[in-house]
Design an enzyme around this catalytic site. Structure first.
Site, mmCIF file in Angstrom:
data_model
loop_
_atom_site.group_PDB
_atom_site.id
_atom_site.type_symbol
_atom_site.label_atom_id
_atom_site.label_comp_id
_atom_site.label_asym_id
_atom_site.label_seq_id
_atom_site.Cartn_x
_atom_site.Cartn_y
_atom_site.Cartn_z
ATOM 1 C CB SER A 4 22.552 23.755 -21.810
ATOM 2 O OG SER A 4 23.667 22.951 -22.368
ATOM 3 C CE1 TYR A 56 25.618 27.671 -23.155
ATOM 4 C CE2 TYR A 56 26.173 25.437 -23.321
ATOM 5 C CZ TYR A 56 25.198 26.537 -23.659
ATOM 6 O OH TYR A 56 23.966 26.082 -23.952
ATOM 7 C CE LYS A 85 22.774 28.585 -20.971
ATOM 8 N NZ LYS A 85 21.568 29.354 -21.435
HETATM 9 N N1 LIG Z 1 21.014 25.208 -29.553
HETATM 10 C C1 LIG Z 1 21.190 24.196 -28.662
HETATM 11 O O1 LIG Z 1 21.211 22.993 -29.140
HETATM 12 C C2 LIG Z 1 21.034 24.314 -27.350
HETATM 13 C C3 LIG Z 1 21.199 23.248 -26.466
HETATM 14 C C4 LIG Z 1 21.162 23.318 -25.021
HETATM 15 C C5 LIG Z 1 20.747 24.715 -24.497
HETATM 16 N N2 LIG Z 1 20.598 25.940 -25.382
HETATM 17 C C6 LIG Z 1 20.151 27.144 -24.819
HETATM 18 O O2 LIG Z 1 19.022 27.497 -25.621
HETATM 19 C C7 LIG Z 1 19.163 29.014 -25.765
HETATM 20 C C8 LIG Z 1 18.787 29.455 -27.019
HETATM 21 O O3 LIG Z 1 19.916 28.830 -27.981
HETATM 22 P P1 LIG Z 1 19.962 29.011 -29.528
HETATM 23 O O4 LIG Z 1 20.425 27.908 -30.079
HETATM 24 O O5 LIG Z 1 18.439 29.474 -29.960
HETATM 25 O O6 LIG Z 1 21.055 30.415 -29.858
HETATM 26 P P2 LIG Z 1 20.942 31.523 -30.710
HETATM 27 O O7 LIG Z 1 22.356 32.167 -30.531
HETATM 28 O O8 LIG Z 1 20.388 31.199 -31.932
HETATM 29 O O9 LIG Z 1 20.081 32.675 -29.893
HETATM 30 C C9 LIG Z 1 20.493 33.422 -28.736
HETATM 31 C C10 LIG Z 1 19.852 34.783 -29.055
HETATM 32 O O10 LIG Z 1 20.210 35.442 -27.980
HETATM 33 C C11 LIG Z 1 20.622 36.786 -28.539
HETATM 34 N N3 LIG Z 1 21.425 37.395 -27.305
HETATM 35 C C12 LIG Z 1 22.646 37.022 -27.015
HETATM 36 N N4 LIG Z 1 22.973 37.721 -26.016
HETATM 37 C C13 LIG Z 1 22.235 38.710 -25.824
HETATM 38 C C14 LIG Z 1 22.030 39.687 -24.803
HETATM 39 N N5 LIG Z 1 22.988 40.159 -24.146
HETATM 40 N N6 LIG Z 1 20.858 40.592 -24.922
HETATM 41 C C15 LIG Z 1 19.776 40.285 -25.759
HETATM 42 N N7 LIG Z 1 19.960 39.303 -26.629
HETATM 43 C C16 LIG Z 1 21.156 38.601 -26.696
HETATM 44 C C17 LIG Z 1 21.316 36.453 -29.866
HETATM 45 O O11 LIG Z 1 21.166 37.687 -30.634
HETATM 46 C C18 LIG Z 1 20.196 35.426 -30.321
HETATM 47 O O12 LIG Z 1 19.244 36.002 -30.957
HETATM 48 C C19 LIG Z 1 20.489 29.539 -25.009
HETATM 49 O O13 LIG Z 1 20.211 30.050 -23.921
HETATM 50 C C20 LIG Z 1 21.333 28.054 -25.258
HETATM 51 O O14 LIG Z 1 22.244 28.377 -23.931
HETATM 52 C C21 LIG Z 1 20.340 25.447 -26.978
#
Ligand SMILES: NC(=O)c1ccc[n+]([C@@H]2O[C@H](COP(=O)([O-])OP(=O)(O)OC[C@H]3O[C@@H](n4cnc5c(N)ncnc54)[C@H](O)[C@@H]3O)[C@@H](O)[C@H]2O)c1
Length: 322
Positions: free
Chosen positions: A117, A141, A145
């Site tokens: 991130s 957070y 990362k």
């Molecule tokens: N959405 C954004 O803008 C953004 C920006 C930067 C980085 N990210 C990174 O991208 C990734 C995905 O983000 P997202 O927006 O799809 O989030 P999200 O919350 O929609 O998806 C995360 C998924 O991981 C699952 N999960 C959480 N803990 C778990 C565990 N211990 N075991 C198995 N499954 C687990 C959740 O149930 C969920 O389905 C994350 O790692 C996040 O840090 C997202």
């Protein structure tokens, strides 16, 4: 390839699964559904409900399916929650990544794509940032990362684990099919949050109008979720060549919060109401990234516009989020 997609029932992971399957890969989704949704699991994917913290479950999956690549999208991702509950964030994000890497090593699985991130940068002094910019995360957070990236580097040195870590900036939009996108009821990301206000006839809150930007509101780099999924597809080729690296995925430019609001007004709702609220602590004036390295080494290009993000997210929220 056979891909274990951890977090494949979430926003970004579900869009990636759809693209992997479309490109002929086999996908196993592991997700504990803590913030994910069963209906975001692609019907052609094998679904295993469980946590990446469960070593024995991971071991079973690696033994049952011949996994070529792990994609790790699972994480806890809400910044204020990470400030209030840091232990939970380190346990899930860092502990989860360590558990996955350990199980991969035990089963001779050599390749991982990791969702990092922009939060690893903290409040940066100079934009655009790139992969060499100082990383000084300002919340648990972002720190979690950065720690995960360190785990990947060390696994690479110790065990030859190939990794591609993508630092995502502000993500929005839904897949072209309209079936996969940001399903959460109370989205914290800007574009879905504005569309949520449109659909619920609520006033949009803009936090701060005295930042050092052209209109005083924060400047951010927005990227379409399908562009991110495409980067994962390109990363598979890098991993095949035993290459590892960290890449920033952004657009080289950005939009202010007010510009995004005005675009939603123009594209979706002429009567959109917004109000200014005080600044939020720790929000930098501007955060945008160069995508030069991703372009030069992976051939990755941004294909979707702000309009694509706003309209696809709106259509997804309207039809899928109940
Ligand atoms: N959405 C954004 O803008 C953004 C920006 C930067 C980085 N990210 C990174 O991208 C990734 C995905 O983000 P997202 O927006 O799809 O989030 P999200 O919350 O929609 O998806 C995360 C998924 O991981 C699952 N999960 C959480 N803990 C778990 C565990 N211990 N075991 C198995 N499954 C687990 C959740 O149930 C969920 O389905 C994350 O790692 C996040 O840090 C997202």
């Amino acid at each position: 390839m056979t891909i274990l997609n951890i977090g494949g029932a979430g926003f970004i992971g579900s869009v990636a699964t759809e693209l992997f399957i479309k490109n002929g890969h086999k996908v196993i989704v592991l997700d504990d559904l803590s913030t994910g949704f069963k209906k975001l699991v692609h019907p052609k994917a094998v679904f295993v409900k469980g946590s990446m913290l469960n070593y024995n479950l991971l071991d079973k999956i690696f033994k049952k399916y011949k996994i070529d690549v792990v994609t790790l999208y699972a994480a806890k991702i809400v910044v204020p929650e990470s400030v209030a509950h840091p232990n939970d964030y380190y346990l899930t994000n860092v502990g989860g990544t360590a558990t996955v890497l350990k199980a991969m090593h035990a089963n001779n699985v050599k390749n991982i794509i990791f969702a990092s991130s922009a939060a690893v940068y903290g409040v940066c002094k100079k934009v655009p940032v790139d992969e060499k910019s100082p990383t000084v995360p300002c919340n648990p957070y972002g720190a979690s990362k950065l720690m995960c990236e360190r785990l990947l580097i060390d696994a690479n040195k110790a065990h030859g684990t190939n990794f591609i870590s993508f630092r995502f900036f502000n993500v929005a939009g839904a897949s072209k099919s309209g079936r996969y996108g940001m399903m959460k009821q109370k989205p914290s990301l800007l574009i879905p949050a504005i569309n949520d206000c449109v659909l619920k006839h609520k006033t949009v809150s803009i936090f701060g109008n005295k930042y050092k930007t052209k209109d005083g509101t924060c400047l951010r780099d927005y990227i379409h979720v399908s562009d991110l999924a495409n980067a994962a597809l390109l990363a598979l080729d890098q991993l095949k060549k035993n290459k590892s690296g960290i890449y920033c995925l952004g657009s080289n430019s950005g939009y202010t919060v007010l510009e995004v609001v005005k675009n939603v007004e123009k594209l979706i709702d002429k009567n959109l109401k917004y109000e200014f609220k005080p600044n939020r602590a720790g929000d930098p004036d501007a955060l945008i990234t160069s995508n030069k390295k991703a372009y030069q080494q992976l051939g990755w290009k941004v294909k979707h516009s702000l309009k694509d993000m706003i309209v696809s997210d709106y259509n997804f929220r309207k039809t899928m989020v109940k």
